[in-house]
Each structure stands twice: as structure tokens, then as C-alpha cells.
Design an enzyme around this catalytic site. Structure first.
Site, PDB file in Angstrom:
ATOM      1  N   ASP A  20      -3.930   1.761  11.264  1.00  0.00           N
ATOM      2  CA  ASP A  20      -5.393   1.575  11.571  1.00  0.00           C
ATOM      3  C   ASP A  20      -5.455   0.959  12.889  1.00  0.00           C
ATOM      4  O   ASP A  20      -5.155   1.521  13.963  1.00  0.00           O
ATOM      5  CB  ASP A  20      -5.791   0.396  10.485  1.00  0.00           C
ATOM      6  N   THR A  21      -5.492  -0.502  13.227  1.00  0.00           N
ATOM      7  CA  THR A  21      -5.334  -1.088  14.445  1.00  0.00           C
ATOM      8  C   THR A  21      -4.088  -0.875  15.086  1.00  0.00           C
ATOM      9  O   THR A  21      -3.987  -1.018  16.399  1.00  0.00           O
ATOM     10  CB  THR A  21      -5.729  -2.583  14.307  1.00  0.00           C
ATOM     11  N   GLY A  22      -3.068  -0.709  14.381  1.00  0.00           N
ATOM     12  CA  GLY A  22      -1.711  -0.904  15.016  1.00  0.00           C
ATOM     13  C   GLY A  22      -0.944  -2.068  14.664  1.00  0.00           C
ATOM     14  O   GLY A  22       0.217  -2.131  15.251  1.00  0.00           O
ATOM     15  N   ASP A  70       1.142   2.960   4.366  1.00  0.00           N
ATOM     16  CA  ASP A  70       0.076   3.940   3.949  1.00  0.00           C
ATOM     17  C   ASP A  70      -0.933   4.247   4.967  1.00  0.00           C
ATOM     18  O   ASP A  70      -1.173   5.347   5.089  1.00  0.00           O
ATOM     19  CB  ASP A  70      -0.816   3.158   2.846  1.00  0.00           C
ATOM     20  N   ASP A 120      -5.675  -0.037  -1.666  1.00  0.00           N
ATOM     21  CA  ASP A 120      -6.671  -0.963  -2.652  1.00  0.00           C
ATOM     22  C   ASP A 120      -7.977  -1.371  -1.491  1.00  0.00           C
ATOM     23  O   ASP A 120      -7.656  -1.475  -0.690  1.00  0.00           O
ATOM     24  CB  ASP A 120      -5.995  -2.321  -2.897  1.00  0.00           C
ATOM     25  N   ARG A 123      -5.769   1.227  -6.639  1.00  0.00           N
ATOM     26  CA  ARG A 123      -4.588   1.769  -5.964  1.00  0.00           C
ATOM     27  C   ARG A 123      -3.967   2.991  -7.073  1.00  0.00           C
ATOM     28  O   ARG A 123      -3.225   3.847  -6.519  1.00  0.00           O
ATOM     29  CB  ARG A 123      -3.415   0.894  -6.148  1.00  0.00           C
ATOM     30  N   LEU A 182       2.389  -1.989  12.241  1.00  0.00           N
ATOM     31  CA  LEU A 182       3.201  -1.184  12.625  1.00  0.00           C
ATOM     32  C   LEU A 182       3.934  -1.787  14.177  1.00  0.00           C
ATOM     33  O   LEU A 182       5.325  -1.963  13.992  1.00  0.00           O
ATOM     34  CB  LEU A 182       3.034   0.257  13.072  1.00  0.00           C
ATOM     35  N   GLY A 234       0.804  -1.244  -0.065  1.00  0.00           N
ATOM     36  CA  GLY A 234       0.001  -0.105  -0.035  1.00  0.00           C
ATOM     37  C   GLY A 234       0.982   1.138  -0.077  1.00  0.00           C
ATOM     38  O   GLY A 234       0.324   2.272  -0.511  1.00  0.00           O
TER      39      GLY A 234
HETATM   40  P1  XMP Z   1      -3.427  -2.202  10.740  1.00  0.00           P
HETATM   41  O1  XMP Z   1      -4.814  -2.616  11.325  1.00  0.00           O
HETATM   42  O2  XMP Z   1      -2.397  -3.468  11.106  1.00  0.00           O
HETATM   43  O3  XMP Z   1      -3.456  -2.216   9.434  1.00  0.00           O
HETATM   44  O4  XMP Z   1      -2.995  -0.842  11.360  1.00  0.00           O
HETATM   45  C1  XMP Z   1      -2.429  -1.478   8.631  1.00  0.00           C
HETATM   46  C2  XMP Z   1      -2.650  -2.037   7.253  1.00  0.00           C
HETATM   47  O5  XMP Z   1      -4.020  -2.425   6.887  1.00  0.00           O
HETATM   48  C3  XMP Z   1      -4.421  -1.864   5.667  1.00  0.00           C
HETATM   49  N1  XMP Z   1      -5.583  -0.949   5.881  1.00  0.00           N
HETATM   50  C4  XMP Z   1      -6.173  -0.398   4.803  1.00  0.00           C
HETATM   51  N2  XMP Z   1      -6.124  -0.553   3.486  1.00  0.00           N
HETATM   52  N3  XMP Z   1      -7.994   1.105   3.208  1.00  0.00           N
HETATM   53  C5  XMP Z   1      -7.014   0.235   2.726  1.00  0.00           C
HETATM   54  O6  XMP Z   1      -6.909   0.124   1.567  1.00  0.00           O
HETATM   55  C6  XMP Z   1      -8.048   1.068   4.568  1.00  0.00           C
HETATM   56  O7  XMP Z   1      -8.912   1.846   5.223  1.00  0.00           O
HETATM   57  C7  XMP Z   1      -7.205   0.522   5.503  1.00  0.00           C
HETATM   58  N4  XMP Z   1      -7.191   0.305   6.616  1.00  0.00           N
HETATM   59  C8  XMP Z   1      -6.072  -0.494   6.977  1.00  0.00           C
HETATM   60  C9  XMP Z   1      -3.095  -1.297   5.044  1.00  0.00           C
HETATM   61  O8  XMP Z   1      -2.642  -2.412   4.500  1.00  0.00           O
HETATM   62  C10 XMP Z   1      -2.235  -1.033   6.192  1.00  0.00           C
HETATM   63  O9  XMP Z   1      -1.092  -1.084   5.783  1.00  0.00           O
END
Ligand code: XMP
Length: 186
Positions: A109-111, A106, A165, A171, A114, A47
């Protein structure tokens, strides 16, 4: 019978000029902090590839040389719901010991992603690891993870475009859009 694309990009949340201006500001910030240092940017596939491509070229404009490597992490599959686990599928090749590292992703989100990548890289004893994400979605965080550099904060919606995506599509959009629409079959 083939299942059609379930969702479509809807409202534009961040347009391409706004992204471009912010990427340039981030590059300036990084150049100010790392000028003269040995910087490695580790980008999470897939991403972050558009963000990375724009960011490193903007860093060049700010006279900031660097090296780039990639880590492939799988967490989402083709769903809009996080799997809650991050699997490192392919790791980087560069040696990181004693070097300045910025992880580029990119969206935070949940963390989960990373946190897993940072833990994986810390084993190599870099001098410092920072994180740079284009988007932050704090509403869904389930681990105490923050990014050092954030492009934009977004609401709790699934977003696509500028490298992000849904089911491997969208993308290519030059902007960030909210994912919208209904499921249909033929
Ligand atoms: P976490 O939950 O591990 O997520 O922090 C990180 C990865 O989840 C994907 N992600 C998304 N991809 N739209 C997307 O296309 C979204 O809204 C989204 N939220 C999470 C993304 O690959 C990111 O690196």
C-alpha cells in the site's frame, strides 16, 4: 453500548477462481527461478497467511521445496488509514545469511511495511531478498517501493478477504472484496 461493525464487504473485486489461477502462475514463476536453491519464504503476519498457505502448496505441486518463517508487523490497527509506521513485533527465527529470501505480504500500500521489513532483513546478509505481494495498491504509495512479484493491482479502495481484514473480520472470505457500508451503533 457496543459499537457495531462499521463497514461490510461489498463488491467482489477478485473472485476465488481468479485468485487460484494467479497463485498457481506465481508458484510456477518462483519455481522456474529458484529450482534447486535454498529458498526461505518469510510471510508477514497476519494478512498474508491465506496467500502463503495456497502459494506454498502450489509450489509443492511445482516441485519447489522451501522453508517458511513469519514476521509480525503492526501498521494498521483496526483502522482503514495507514499509521505511516511499521513496527516489527515478532521477528523470524531462521538464519538468513547467504540464503534466497522471498518476503510474502498481502498488500503493498504506502510501502512503509515492506521498506521496514526489507531493511530489517538486509542486516542478516541474505544472498538475495525479493518481495511477493498478492495485491498492489500503487495509488497510495509514499515511498519508492515496488514488489518483484505482484498478483493483482487494485484501485485505491480498502479491500478485505483472502486473509485481509477490517477490524479483525472478513479474513475468511475466499475472494477479495471492496469494503463498503456505513457506521452504526446500538
Ligand atoms: P503499507 O501501507 O505499509 O501497508 O504498504 C501494508 C499493510 O497494510 C495493510 N493494508 C490493508 N489491509 N485492506 C487490508 O485489509 C487494505 O486495503 C489494506 N491496505 C493496506 C496490510 O496489512 C498490509 O500488509
Amino acid at each position: 453500548m457496543k459499537t457495531q461493525q462499521s463497514f461490510m464487504p461489498g463488491k467482489v473485486l477478485i473472485d476465488k477462481n481468479t485468485i487460484s489461477r494467479r497463485v498457481d502462475e506465481i508458484a510456477q514463476e518462483i519455481a522456474n527461478e529458484y529450482k534447486g536453491q535454498d529458498l526461505v519464504m518469510l510471510a508477514l503476519l497476519r494478512g498474508s497467511f491465506v496467500f502463503l498457505a495456497d502459494l506454498i502448496r502450489s509450489l509443492f505441486e511445482h516441485s519447489m521445496p522451501l522453508t517458511v518463517d513469519f514476521i509480525s508487523v503492526s501498521s494498521y490497527g483496526d483502522s482503514v488509514v495507514s499509521s505511516g509506521s511499521a513496527v516489527i513485533e515478532h521477528s523470524h527465527k531462521l538464519k538468513l545469511k547467504g540464503r534466497q529470501v522471498i518476503i510474502v505480504d498481502d498488500i503493498l500500500d504506502t510501502g512503509t511495511t515492506l521498506a521496514a521489513v526489507k531493511e530489517h532483513l538486509l542486516k542478516e546478509e541474505p544472498a538475495c531478498i525479493k518481495t511477493c505481494v498478492l495485491l498492489d495498491k500503487p495509488a497510495r504509495r509514499n515511498l519508492p517501493v515496488t514488489a518483484d512479484i505482484i498478483g493483482f493491482t487494485v484501485e485505491n479502495v480498502f479491500v478485505v478477504g483472502y486473509g485481509l481484514d477490517y477490524d479483525d473480520d472478513y479474513r475468511y472470505l475466499p475472494h477479495i472484496a471492496e469494503l463498503d457500508g456505513t457506521k452504526s451503533n446500538d
